[in-house]
Motif scaffolding. Sequence first.
Motif, PDB file in Angstrom:
ATOM      1  N   LYS A   1      37.615  37.367  45.243  1.00 39.70           N
ATOM      2  CA  LYS A   1      37.998  35.870  45.225  1.00 39.70           C
ATOM      3  C   LYS A   1      38.012  34.848  46.322  1.00 39.70           C
ATOM      4  O   LYS A   1      38.406  34.047  46.427  1.00 39.70           O
ATOM      5  CB  LYS A   1      39.681  35.794  44.718  1.00 39.70           C
TER       6      LYS A   1
ATOM      7  N   TYR B   1      39.059  38.110  50.176  1.00 39.60           N
ATOM      8  CA  TYR B   1      40.497  38.243  49.530  1.00 39.60           C
ATOM      9  C   TYR B   1      39.765  38.871  48.106  1.00 39.60           C
ATOM     10  O   TYR B   1      39.051  38.217  47.300  1.00 39.60           O
ATOM     11  CB  TYR B   1      40.773  36.796  49.087  1.00 39.60           C
ATOM     12  N   TYR B   2      40.727  39.970  47.740  1.00 41.39           N
ATOM     13  CA  TYR B   2      40.496  40.548  46.504  1.00 41.39           C
ATOM     14  C   TYR B   2      41.712  40.733  45.759  1.00 41.39           C
ATOM     15  O   TYR B   2      42.745  40.849  46.099  1.00 41.39           O
ATOM     16  CB  TYR B   2      39.797  41.837  46.641  1.00 41.39           C
ATOM     17  N   ILE B   3      41.565  40.608  44.326  1.00 42.24           N
ATOM     18  CA  ILE B   3      42.705  40.893  43.485  1.00 42.24           C
ATOM     19  C   ILE B   3      42.311  42.197  42.473  1.00 42.24           C
ATOM     20  O   ILE B   3      41.116  42.104  41.962  1.00 42.24           O
ATOM     21  CB  ILE B   3      43.097  39.784  42.579  1.00 42.24           C
TER      22      ILE B   3
ATOM     23  N   THR C   1      43.652  44.353  39.568  1.00 49.18           N
ATOM     24  CA  THR C   1      44.520  44.582  38.352  1.00 49.18           C
ATOM     25  C   THR C   1      44.471  45.713  37.702  1.00 49.18           C
ATOM     26  O   THR C   1      43.253  46.362  37.624  1.00 49.18           O
ATOM     27  CB  THR C   1      44.039  43.216  37.103  1.00 49.18           C
TER      28      THR C   1
ATOM     29  N   ASN D   1      49.071  43.041  39.870  1.00 48.07           N
ATOM     30  CA  ASN D   1      47.912  42.932  40.621  1.00 48.07           C
ATOM     31  C   ASN D   1      48.159  43.452  42.009  1.00 48.07           C
ATOM     32  O   ASN D   1      49.534  43.420  42.563  1.00 48.07           O
ATOM     33  CB  ASN D   1      47.690  41.453  40.536  1.00 48.07           C
TER      34      ASN D   1
ATOM     35  N   GLU E   1      46.954  42.326  45.623  1.00 49.58           N
ATOM     36  CA  GLU E   1      46.158  41.405  46.388  1.00 49.58           C
ATOM     37  C   GLU E   1      45.847  42.024  47.784  1.00 49.58           C
ATOM     38  O   GLU E   1      46.721  42.543  48.449  1.00 49.58           O
ATOM     39  CB  GLU E   1      46.709  40.181  46.555  1.00 49.58           C
ATOM     40  N   TYR E   2      44.578  41.931  48.203  1.00 50.25           N
ATOM     41  CA  TYR E   2      44.062  42.263  49.753  1.00 50.25           C
ATOM     42  C   TYR E   2      43.580  41.072  50.196  1.00 50.25           C
ATOM     43  O   TYR E   2      42.596  40.232  49.667  1.00 50.25           O
ATOM     44  CB  TYR E   2      43.000  43.477  49.400  1.00 50.25           C
ATOM     45  N   TYR E   3      43.980  40.908  51.573  1.00 51.25           N
ATOM     46  CA  TYR E   3      43.316  40.041  52.433  1.00 51.25           C
ATOM     47  C   TYR E   3      42.966  40.357  53.613  1.00 51.25           C
ATOM     48  O   TYR E   3      43.452  41.257  54.145  1.00 51.25           O
ATOM     49  CB  TYR E   3      44.584  38.895  52.634  1.00 51.25           C
TER      50      TYR E   3
END
Length: 135
Positions: free
Chosen positions: A30, A42-44, A46, A53, A55-57
């Motif tokens: 994302k 930025y990854y989500i 699921t 979820n 989330e990775y930033y």
Amino acid sequence: MTTGCMTRDKLTPHDFKLNLEKRGFVVSDKTLTQSNQKITSYYIATNSEKKYNVEYYELNNEMTAQGIYLKYKETMITTGAQVSTEVNLGNSEKYVDNYNGKYRVASRVANTIIWVDANIEYQEEIKTLLKELGY
């Protein structure tokens, strides 16, 4: 609260994606949806049942990551969690709480952050996953 001089290895965006896909997660990049120029990835992810979820930033530097981590933590604290834990070790910080049937985790290693906000029934599964990832 625990402090120390130990440093942890962060996951690269590529490693995050591979690790979670191996565990059956669907991972979406994302990054391009973010207007914040300080976010470099930025990854989500699921889980296979689409129940929560991860989330990775990845941020442009560690100071930016610390600031965003603190915003997550402050938000969690202001909601008045029933149970919370905090750990600070070298280049990493982690704040975990249970609030209103939710299990929430903000975990930072160097310039990366993992955020999870899931139903409490997935707490043990998420703990295991984050431990295996080093977060």
